[in-house]
Write a protein that holds these residues in place. Sequence first.
Motif, mmCIF file in Angstrom:
data_model
loop_
_atom_site.group_PDB
_atom_site.id
_atom_site.type_symbol
_atom_site.label_atom_id
_atom_site.label_comp_id
_atom_site.label_asym_id
_atom_site.label_seq_id
_atom_site.Cartn_x
_atom_site.Cartn_y
_atom_site.Cartn_z
ATOM 1 N N ALA A 42 0.826 -1.205 0.000
ATOM 2 C CA ALA A 42 0.000 0.000 0.000
ATOM 3 C C ALA A 42 0.863 1.260 0.000
ATOM 4 C CB ALA A 42 -0.929 -0.005 1.211
ATOM 5 N N THR A 82 2.332 1.725 -3.371
ATOM 6 C CA THR A 82 1.294 2.174 -4.298
ATOM 7 C C THR A 82 1.059 3.674 -4.174
ATOM 8 O OG1 THR A 82 0.194 0.016 -4.264
ATOM 9 C CG2 THR A 82 -1.132 1.905 -4.967
ATOM 10 N N ILE A 83 0.991 4.169 -2.942
ATOM 11 C CA ILE A 83 0.783 5.601 -2.705
ATOM 12 C C ILE A 83 1.972 6.404 -3.222
ATOM 13 C CG2 ILE A 83 0.571 7.359 -0.903
ATOM 14 C CD1 ILE A 83 -1.005 5.255 0.740
ATOM 15 N N ARG A 121 4.153 5.572 -5.612
ATOM 16 C CA ARG A 121 4.200 5.541 -7.081
ATOM 17 C C ARG A 121 3.144 6.457 -7.693
ATOM 18 N NH1 ARG A 121 5.178 -0.084 -6.377
ATOM 19 N NH2 ARG A 121 2.949 -0.490 -6.629
ATOM 20 N N ALA A 122 2.010 6.587 -6.996
ATOM 21 C CA ALA A 122 0.917 7.425 -7.500
ATOM 22 C C ALA A 122 1.031 8.869 -7.018
ATOM 23 C CB ALA A 122 -0.427 6.842 -7.062
ATOM 24 N N VAL A 170 -4.460 8.565 -4.679
ATOM 25 C CA VAL A 170 -5.127 7.272 -4.585
ATOM 26 C C VAL A 170 -6.416 7.415 -3.789
ATOM 27 C CG1 VAL A 170 -2.957 5.972 -4.698
ATOM 28 C CG2 VAL A 170 -3.884 6.628 -2.474
ATOM 29 N N ASN A 171 -7.310 6.461 -3.963
ATOM 30 C CA ASN A 171 -8.539 6.370 -3.179
ATOM 31 C C ASN A 171 -8.275 5.411 -2.024
ATOM 32 O OD1 ASN A 171 -11.146 4.961 -2.410
ATOM 33 N ND2 ASN A 171 -11.950 6.620 -3.684
ATOM 34 N N LEU A 181 -8.032 1.331 -2.009
ATOM 35 C CA LEU A 181 -6.736 0.723 -1.718
ATOM 36 C C LEU A 181 -6.858 -0.303 -0.603
ATOM 37 C CD1 LEU A 181 -3.706 0.625 -2.274
ATOM 38 C CD2 LEU A 181 -3.425 2.544 -0.681
ATOM 39 N N SER A 193 -8.404 -3.408 -1.935
ATOM 40 C CA SER A 193 -7.537 -4.179 -2.816
ATOM 41 C C SER A 193 -6.637 -5.144 -2.062
ATOM 42 C CB SER A 193 -6.682 -3.240 -3.673
ATOM 43 O OG SER A 193 -5.686 -2.599 -2.886
ATOM 44 N N THR A 235 -0.970 10.464 2.417
ATOM 45 C CA THR A 235 -1.177 10.840 1.015
ATOM 46 C C THR A 235 -1.087 12.354 0.830
ATOM 47 O OG1 THR A 235 -3.590 10.818 1.341
ATOM 48 C CG2 THR A 235 -2.586 8.816 0.465
ATOM 49 N N ARG A 237 1.552 14.063 -1.766
ATOM 50 C CA ARG A 237 1.136 15.024 -2.800
ATOM 51 C C ARG A 237 1.935 16.319 -2.687
ATOM 52 N NH1 ARG A 237 -4.241 13.391 -1.579
ATOM 53 N NH2 ARG A 237 -4.601 15.339 -0.438
#
Length: 264
Positions: free
Chosen positions: A160, A163-164, A166-167, A171-172, A176, A179, A203, A207
């Motif tokens: 997780a 994923t955050i 990389r994005a 993300v939502n 997540l 998933s 997140t 950002r």
Amino acid sequence: MFATFAPPPQLSGLVRMFWAFEHEVPGNTPYVYRSMADGCAELIFHYRNRFSPLSGTEGAGFSHLHAQTSRYSRFLTHGSFGIFGAYLYPTAVPLFFGHSASSVVNSMPDLQSIMGRDGIDLEERIITARFHHQRVAILSDYLLALLSRRKPANGAVQLAVQTILRANGMVNIKALAGSISLSTRQFERNFKAAAGFSPKLFTRIIRFHRALDAYGQYDGNLTGLAYECGYYDQSHFIHDFREFSGYLPREYFLGRPEGIEYRE
């Protein structure tokens, strides 16, 4: 001079990079460095001169863990300096040091307090090494030894976090959590223990870092930059940027921020 060094493959999931930052400051001139809010932690060694905190934190040793932080801090030194560090993924803190990440956020414990006598020995070896490749080898070997003593990390939370990252934080959270087959509440609890912050705060900080990376490329379009970094409107972007850096965006991008030399 700012240089980065890749970690060995065995550490690549926990160490983003090793780095060195050296800067020549004339005479005994004051130099102020500002560290921003960051979802990742750093191991820091001052091998030439050292910084004292001006605001936002405590402690001023030659080496410390600069844990994940949701606020900015300012540090002062006089004259030229040299710093070596390891930039750690959030889930590395509990794996390497046996503390939940949430227990050390917004703090800067010295190495002796989290490693005991080993911390003193490691500090001496890193500071007295002559070359950066030696420092990379010394710290890599030490972290690999620590890793061999710990239980495996929570793979779902590690996934997780990656994923955050990389994005770039876009993300939502609910999606997540689903998933990796966790309820939102379970996900938030496990995430905070492993990464230090709630997924929402994490997140937001990631950002913000996507926006920081635009330094030197900013074209004056603040609204466009806000949307590019995943903000719904300019006001939320300005709020987060000021909270996490102490600057308004235009002050940062069009002015001369403290300690910006490593980005140049």
